[in-house]
Every structure is written in structure tokens, then in C-alpha cells.
Design a protein around this motif. Structure first.
Motif, mmCIF file in Angstrom:
data_model
loop_
_atom_site.group_PDB
_atom_site.id
_atom_site.type_symbol
_atom_site.label_atom_id
_atom_site.label_comp_id
_atom_site.label_asym_id
_atom_site.label_seq_id
_atom_site.Cartn_x
_atom_site.Cartn_y
_atom_site.Cartn_z
ATOM 1 N N PHE A 68 0.825 -1.210 0.000
ATOM 2 C CA PHE A 68 0.000 0.000 0.000
ATOM 3 C C PHE A 68 0.859 1.261 0.000
ATOM 4 C CE2 PHE A 68 -2.786 -3.183 1.984
ATOM 5 C CZ PHE A 68 -3.850 -3.101 1.090
ATOM 6 N N LEU A 69 2.113 1.103 0.325
ATOM 7 C CA LEU A 69 2.993 2.269 0.383
ATOM 8 C C LEU A 69 3.365 2.716 -1.033
ATOM 9 C CD1 LEU A 69 5.391 1.098 3.211
ATOM 10 C CD2 LEU A 69 3.608 2.813 3.387
ATOM 11 N N PRO A 70 3.627 4.022 -1.229
ATOM 12 C CA PRO A 70 3.991 4.508 -2.569
ATOM 13 C C PRO A 70 5.451 4.162 -2.908
ATOM 14 C CG PRO A 70 3.973 6.324 -1.034
ATOM 15 C CD PRO A 70 3.541 5.128 -0.265
ATOM 16 N N ILE A 71 5.667 2.912 -3.219
ATOM 17 C CA ILE A 71 7.014 2.459 -3.571
ATOM 18 C C ILE A 71 7.055 2.219 -5.081
ATOM 19 C CG2 ILE A 71 8.765 0.678 -3.216
ATOM 20 C CD1 ILE A 71 7.531 0.152 -0.490
ATOM 21 N N PHE A 72 8.079 2.768 -5.721
ATOM 22 C CA PHE A 72 8.222 2.626 -7.174
ATOM 23 C C PHE A 72 9.543 1.921 -7.476
ATOM 24 C CE2 PHE A 72 5.493 6.231 -6.480
ATOM 25 C CZ PHE A 72 4.506 6.092 -7.450
ATOM 26 N N ALA A 73 9.486 1.109 -8.512
ATOM 27 C CA ALA A 73 10.708 0.487 -9.017
ATOM 28 C C ALA A 73 11.164 1.283 -10.240
ATOM 29 C CB ALA A 73 10.442 -0.952 -9.403
ATOM 30 N N LEU A 74 12.422 1.607 -10.275
ATOM 31 C CA LEU A 74 12.946 2.442 -11.352
ATOM 32 C C LEU A 74 13.948 1.655 -12.182
ATOM 33 C CD1 LEU A 74 13.776 5.648 -9.253
ATOM 34 C CD2 LEU A 74 11.648 5.143 -10.425
ATOM 35 N N ASP A 75 13.792 1.785 -13.488
ATOM 36 C CA ASP A 75 14.794 1.254 -14.411
ATOM 37 C C ASP A 75 15.593 2.461 -14.867
ATOM 38 O OD1 ASP A 75 16.293 0.037 -16.290
ATOM 39 O OD2 ASP A 75 14.643 -0.476 -17.633
ATOM 40 N N ALA A 76 16.820 2.569 -14.419
ATOM 41 C CA ALA A 76 17.567 3.810 -14.623
ATOM 42 C C ALA A 76 18.881 3.552 -15.338
ATOM 43 C CB ALA A 76 17.815 4.488 -13.284
ATOM 44 N N ARG A 77 19.475 4.638 -15.767
ATOM 45 C CA ARG A 77 20.762 4.575 -16.445
ATOM 46 C C ARG A 77 21.649 5.647 -15.833
ATOM 47 N NH1 ARG A 77 20.649 4.959 -22.869
ATOM 48 N NH2 ARG A 77 20.161 7.104 -22.351
ATOM 49 N N SER A 78 22.827 5.293 -15.447
ATOM 50 C CA SER A 78 23.703 6.282 -14.805
ATOM 51 C C SER A 78 24.853 6.634 -15.723
ATOM 52 C CB SER A 78 24.245 5.732 -13.489
ATOM 53 O OG SER A 78 25.243 4.778 -13.735
ATOM 54 N N ARG A 79 25.276 7.867 -15.606
ATOM 55 C CA ARG A 79 26.420 8.345 -16.378
ATOM 56 C C ARG A 79 27.364 9.064 -15.423
ATOM 57 N NH1 ARG A 79 25.273 8.864 -21.939
ATOM 58 N NH2 ARG A 79 23.067 8.547 -22.418
ATOM 59 N N GLU A 80 28.575 9.055 -15.715
ATOM 60 C CA GLU A 80 29.535 9.808 -14.910
ATOM 61 C C GLU A 80 29.744 11.179 -15.522
ATOM 62 O OE1 GLU A 80 33.291 8.479 -13.739
ATOM 63 O OE2 GLU A 80 32.541 6.609 -12.892
ATOM 64 N N PHE A 81 29.978 12.143 -14.652
ATOM 65 C CA PHE A 81 30.296 13.482 -15.134
ATOM 66 C C PHE A 81 31.784 13.594 -15.417
ATOM 67 C CE2 PHE A 81 26.361 14.704 -12.958
ATOM 68 C CZ PHE A 81 25.784 15.471 -13.942
ATOM 69 N N VAL A 82 32.084 14.302 -16.451
ATOM 70 C CA VAL A 82 33.490 14.639 -16.713
ATOM 71 C C VAL A 82 33.558 16.137 -16.953
ATOM 72 C CG1 VAL A 82 34.186 12.412 -17.674
ATOM 73 C CG2 VAL A 82 33.203 14.164 -19.182
ATOM 74 N N ILE A 83 34.687 16.743 -16.648
ATOM 75 C CA ILE A 83 34.852 18.171 -16.880
ATOM 76 C C ILE A 83 35.134 18.383 -18.360
ATOM 77 C CG2 ILE A 83 36.219 20.231 -16.321
ATOM 78 C CD1 ILE A 83 34.475 19.227 -14.043
ATOM 79 N N GLY A 84 34.229 19.092 -19.024
ATOM 80 C CA GLY A 84 34.394 19.349 -20.443
ATOM 81 C C GLY A 84 34.166 20.816 -20.738
ATOM 82 N N THR A 85 34.428 21.187 -21.936
ATOM 83 C CA THR A 85 34.212 22.577 -22.339
ATOM 84 C C THR A 85 32.868 22.659 -23.040
ATOM 85 O OG1 THR A 85 36.571 22.810 -22.658
ATOM 86 C CG2 THR A 85 35.196 24.502 -23.646
ATOM 87 N N ARG A 86 32.083 23.610 -22.572
ATOM 88 C CA ARG A 86 30.764 23.759 -23.175
ATOM 89 C C ARG A 86 30.595 25.207 -23.626
ATOM 90 N NH1 ARG A 86 25.396 24.698 -21.792
ATOM 91 N NH2 ARG A 86 25.770 25.078 -19.576
ATOM 92 N N LYS A 87 29.979 25.386 -24.757
ATOM 93 C CA LYS A 87 29.730 26.732 -25.238
ATOM 94 C C LYS A 87 28.514 27.290 -24.500
ATOM 95 C CE LYS A 87 29.472 29.447 -29.385
ATOM 96 N NZ LYS A 87 29.263 29.487 -30.821
ATOM 97 N N LEU A 88 28.688 28.470 -23.951
ATOM 98 C CA LEU A 88 27.608 29.055 -23.158
ATOM 99 C C LEU A 88 26.570 29.715 -24.058
ATOM 100 C CD1 LEU A 88 29.674 30.809 -20.343
ATOM 101 C CD2 LEU A 88 28.365 28.713 -20.137
ATOM 102 N N LEU A 89 25.337 29.692 -23.592
ATOM 103 C CA LEU A 89 24.280 30.435 -24.274
ATOM 104 C C LEU A 89 24.461 31.923 -23.949
ATOM 105 C CD1 LEU A 89 21.320 28.110 -23.333
ATOM 106 C CD2 LEU A 89 22.494 28.209 -25.528
ATOM 107 N N ARG A 90 23.871 32.784 -24.769
ATOM 108 C CA ARG A 90 23.996 34.224 -24.515
ATOM 109 C C ARG A 90 23.372 34.611 -23.172
ATOM 110 N NH1 ARG A 90 23.824 38.534 -29.284
ATOM 111 N NH2 ARG A 90 25.739 37.869 -30.280
#
Lengths: 103, 382
Positions: free
Chosen positions: B302-324
Motif C-alpha cells: 500500500f505504500l507509494p514504492i516505485f521500481a525504477l529502471d535507470a541509467r547512470s552516467r559519470e560526469f566529466v569536466i568538459g568545455t561547453r559553449k555558453l548560451l547568450r
């Protein structure tokens, strides 16, 4: 409560009644309380029994000579059956009186 | 009000004929107030304390049962105090003591100078002059100042303060910087380029006027007032000078920035969500990002328990072009921080003009011209 000008009849021992609208009555020269309750208050006076009828009546102040009654006063009557008139009846509120007469 | 001063009692009377009791009480001179009939045999009323004896007599005569429901007012308070002589005596003694002590100096303290002088002053006040428990009005301030000043030659200033039952003596020595420094001749110089808005000199000779543009290190108020007095006199200059100062600040934001970005490789895992909390938790600081592919509620509970099928990624420091939009926000934040750091605390900003320049290489240069009113001038001793 401040006494207003004392009427001549009050000085002679007759009752004097001051009525404030239909919610408060000040009686001078009563002799005693015959009956009191929420719907009726009867006071003994030199002119007989003075009867107040109404709703939510209450003796606000009771002093040996004076009485203040408040509540919704419907009528003020002298009970004729028990009257013992002595001398000339000079009270302005003798006999049957109803606050409705003022309206 | 009469109830409070004369004392009152609320009574309940029970007898076969309450009207008879009322008449009996009235004959004895009692006054009854607020008569309320609670039943055929019973009513309540309020009587003054002075009429209570008459009411008691009436109750005895009529065979009525009298009960005092409540008492109040000064008369009953005094009666209850008189019934407790120890308490009343203690209260009276405490009040007398307070009245006696309120006009006297109970605490005597010296402060401000080095401990040796403070202790000497304390000793002088307590034992020499016997100021403790003396009357505050009889305090001879001049004598006290003179005696304390004579304790040590380094004492420069003695200030006496009576605060109720506390006597405080503040002792200032020349080492405290009380008055010696201010007596030295000094001039006031501009500490930055500005336009003078107002100048008010209480001592010294002002050399500029409102509206004058001055440079840094320019003499504003001279200590030399020889032209005025004719005697080559030098004073310690004091002036309040307000100037309008203009500052230009600029920041440059590059179009690309080093930011944590999710890595291309991913690993699949299952998680459970309970009351909105996902286990295991995605934690950017630890370099983990989680993408939920499917989410299903577990119907077996009866409890609001959900099962999740997830995908994990690792962060890496990269260069990103900034928006204006991001570049503008970054530039504004850096410029505001720079202005806040550059302005003195008492500066009042009167105008701020911001310019944006988008460079050919995609960078953003944001500059702000800020005009402020602020206090100008720094003292230099001659």
C-alpha cells in the motif's frame, strides 16, 4: 446612578419611576421586593404593588430606597387588587402603563 | 472601579423565599447588585465588603444558606494580608529597604585605564571617599574627579556617570589616544579623484569649494591658518567633505566554459523510490548522473514504492559553449560583485550606466560606470 430632579410625590414617599427607553427603570421609594425573576419583578410601594413584566429582567442595583431594573421591559402596572391609596394619587405613572404608548 | 477599591463579594443565597432575604438585607442597609435568579429557591448577587456583615445577619434571620463564591478588591486583599503578618511584614520591610537603597550608590566601579590605576581608583572610591551606600544626590563630582585624576600623572580624563544605583568612573590616559593625537596639526588631502559636492570645515582652512574637480593627493583643508590669524598658527584640521566619485568597472566573459558534462558511456541499474526519495541517490558532487527510463509502482504494497529502471552516467569536466543568456547572467553577477567590493561602506550610488559589447570572437564585455557620493579626505600630520 445619578438621581434626577426628585419629583414632589417622591418626597412624600410615593414611588417615582424613571424609564430609559424600554430597557431600564429606576424606582425610588419602594418598600420591598415581593417577587423577582427573569420575566417579572414586583415591588411593594406606598401606592400598591408595582409590577414590571418583560424578558431578561434583572435587578441591577438594590438599595434600601431605590432599585434599578434592566432588561426588556414590556409593561409596568400597578396591581389594583392590592392597592391602598392614601391621599391624592399624584404619580405620573399610576394605573396601567406600557412603553408602547410612547411609540 | 468601586468594586476594586471598596472590595466586593459574589454570593449565592439559597432559602425558601429569596425575596424575603433581599428585603431583610436591604432593611439592614446592605446594597445588592446584579441579582440573578438561578432557581426558585436560589439566586446570586454581588455585595460590597462593607455590606457583607448585614447580608450575613439577614441570612441568619431568614434561615438562608449563604455561600461566598468569590471575593476581590483592595479591602479583601488588605484583609488577607493582615491575616498573614509574617508575609506582610516581610513585604513592608522589603519595600522600605528598596526605598532606602534606591537613592544610594550600591555599586561603585572604575574602568578604562590599566589595571593598576583602576584598582587604585576603586580603593579610593570605596575606602578613601566611602562612596558605597552614600546618597547619590550628595555625590561631589568635582572632588571625585580631582581625587581620581591625582592618582597617576598619566590620567588624562576622568568621566563620572551615575546610572541609578551604579556609579561608574571612566578613566582615560594619554596612551588611550584620548585627546593627545587630535591636538597635533594635520591637513586633509584628497584620497581619490572626485568632484566636491559639499565641504564643511570645523577647523583648518578650506582650499576648495563645492563643484571643484580635485585630483588624488590634492590639499583640501590646510592646517596652516596663519593668513587668518596672522600668527603662523597650525591646527588639527577637521572637515566633512563629500565628493562625487566616478568608477568604471568591466568584466569579460568567454563564450566557452569548463563545466561538468555527462560522459557518453552509461551503465544500467535498478533503483527504488520511496516517498519521493530514490535509492541509490543521484549525486552530482560525486560525479553521478541518473536518467530514469521506466518507473512502475509496486502493487504488492500500500505504500507509494516505485521500481525504477535507470541509467547512470559519470560526469566529466568538459568545455561547453555558453548560451547568450548564461553569459549575460555570469557577466552581471561578476560585475555586481566587483562593484560591491570596490565601493566603500558609506558610498551612496547616484547613477549606474551599464554597456554591453559582443566581441567578434563571441566573448561578452560588460562595463559599468558608477557615480557615487562618498566621504573624501585623509588626514596627514605635519
Amino acid at each position: 446612578m445619578q438621581k434626577a430632579d426628585v419629583h414632589e410625590s417622591a418626597a412624600e414617599g410615593f414611588p417615582c419611576i424613571e424609564l430609559y427607553a424600554d430597557s431600564r427603570a429606576y424606582v425610588e421609594n419602594h418598600i420591598g421586593v415581593i417577587e423577582f425573576g427573569e420575566s417579572i419583578v414586583r415591588l411593594k410601594t406606598a401606592l400598591g404593588i408595582l409590577r414590571f413584566e418583560g424578558a431578561g429582567l434583572r435587578i441591577r442595583n438594590a438599595e434600601p430606597k431605590c432599585m434599578l431594573i434592566d432588561g426588556q421591559i414590556a409593561s409596568i402596572t400597578f396591581e389594583k387588587g392590592d392597592q391602598r391609596h392614601r391621599g391624592e394619587q399624584r404619580s405620573s405613572l399610576c394605573g396601567n402603563f406600557s412603553p408602547d404608548m410612547l411609540k | 472601579m468601586w468594586k476594586f477599591f471598596s472590595g466586593y463579594a459574589k454570593i449565592r443565597v439559597e432559602c425558601s423565599r429569596p425575596e424575603g432575604f433581599v428585603n431583610c438585607a436591604l432593611q439592614r442597609g446592605a446594597e445588592l447588585h446584579n441579582l440573578k435568579r438561578s432557581s426558585r429557591r436560589e439566586f446570586t448577587a454581588v455585595v460590597r465588603s462593607s455590606g457583607l456583615a448585614a447580608v450575613r445577619e439577614a441570612a441568619n434571620e431568614c434561615g438562608a444558606e449563604l455561600q461566598i463564591l468569590k471575593t476581590g478588591g483592595t479591602a479583601f486583599l488588605l484583609r488577607s494580608l493582615l491575616a498573614r503578618p509574617a508575609l506582610t511584614g516581610g513585604l513592608a520591610a522589603a519595600m522600605l529597604l528598596m526605598a532606602f537603597l534606591s537613592g544610594r550608590l550600591i555599586f561603585v566601579s572604575a574602568e578604562g585605564a590599566e589595571e593598576r590605576i583602576v584598582l587604585a581608583a576603586q580603593e579610593l572610591m570605596e575606602n578613601g571617599l566611602e562612596l558605597r551606600f552614600s546618597r547619590a544626590k550628595a555625590l561631589d563630582r568635582a572632588e571625585l574627579i580631582e581625587r581620581v585624576s591625582g592618582l597617576d600623572p598619566s590620567i588624562d580624563l576622568v568621566r563620572v556617570e551615575v546610572d541609578g544605583v551604579i556609579l561608574r568612573v571612566h578613566i582615560l590616559t594619554a596612551e588611550d589616544g584620548g585627546s593627545g593625537e587630535d591636538a597635533r596639526p594635520a591637513s586633509i588631502y584628497a584620497d581619490r579623484d572626485c568632484v566636491i559636492v559639499s565641504i564643511s570645515a570645523s577647523s583648518g582652512k578650506p582650499l576648495v569649494r563645492a563643484g571643484d574637480a580635485v585630483k588624488k593627493d590634492q590639499l583640501l583643508v590646510s592646517a596652516d591658518i596663519s593668513a587668518e590669524s596672522g600668527g603662523g598658527e597650525r591646527v588639527h584640521s577637521e572637515a566633512e567633505i563629500i565628493g562625487e566619485v566616478a568608477r568604471v568597472l568591466s568584466v569579460r566573459v568567454e563564450p566557452a566554459a569548463a563545466l561538468p558534462v555527462p560522459e557518453g558511456a552509461a551503465s544500467r541499474f535498478f533503483a527504488i523510490e520511496l516517498f519521493g526519495i530514490t535509492l541509490p541517490r543521484a549525486d552530482k558532487e560525486r560525479g553521478l548522473a541518473m536518467e530514469i527510463k521506466h518507473k512502475a509502482r509496486l502493487d504488492c504494497t500500500f505504500l507509494p514504492i516505485f521500481a525504477l529502471d535507470a541509467r547512470s552516467r559519470e560526469f566529466v569536466i568538459g568545455t561547453r559553449k555558453l548560451l547568450r543568456k548564461e553569459m549575460l547572467a555570469e557577466a552581471r553577477a561578476r560585475l555586481d560583485a566587483g562593484i560591491a567590493a570596490a565601493l566603500p561602506a558609506d558610498a551612496l550610488i547616484v547613477s549606474k550606466i551599464t554597456e554591453l559589447i559582443w566581441e567578434e570572437d563571441g566573448a561578452l564585455t560588460m562595463s559599468a560606470t558608477v557615480h557615487t557620493y562618498e566621504k573624501i579626505g585623509t588626514e596627514r600630520y605635519l
